[in-house]
Design a protein around this motif. Structure first.
Motif: not given
Length: 112
Positions: A39-43, A61-64, A67-73
């Motif tokens: 699933x995408x969520x697990x990834x 993934x707006x919330x992430x 919150x700084x949990x994910x970033x656009x690379x």
């Protein structure tokens, strides 16, 4: 960049990563898949845990991101991976109409 990154897949045949690699003129043979999820969520959770790069729509993934949990690379240009359709057969109940309106509003009126 590709050789030093670990990629996280959320599709059985890696079609999305293959499209991404091809779009940027890279070689699929240089890609190292670190993990595979169903699933995408697990990834995305694995990516947030530092296990590698995962593909995601920024809208999902707006919330992430906030919150700084994910970033656009990398480049923020959009790469089109497909469409979703919302269909309702008549008679459509009021609740279904409200859900469809909300869903389209969340998707930016068709995502475009």
């Amino acid at each position: 960049m590709v050789k030093s990154a670990s990629f996280i897949s959320a599709t059985p045949d890696d079609w999305d990563w293959r499209k991404w690699v091809s779009h940027f003129g890279l070689a699929w043979g240089d890609v190292r898949l670190a993990s595979r999820f169903d699933t995408d969520d697990a990834a995305w959770e694995a990516s947030a845990a530092g296990l590698g790069l995962a593909l995601a729509s920024p809208r999902l993934i707006e919330r992430e991101l906030r919150g700084g949990l994910l970033a656009i690379v990398g480049p923020e240009e959009g790469l089109h991976f497909g469409d979703y359709w919302v269909l309702a057969r008549p008679p459509v109940r009021r609740g279904a109409e409200l859900f469809q309106a909300w869903l389209l509003a969340m998707a930016g009126e068709g995502g475009r």
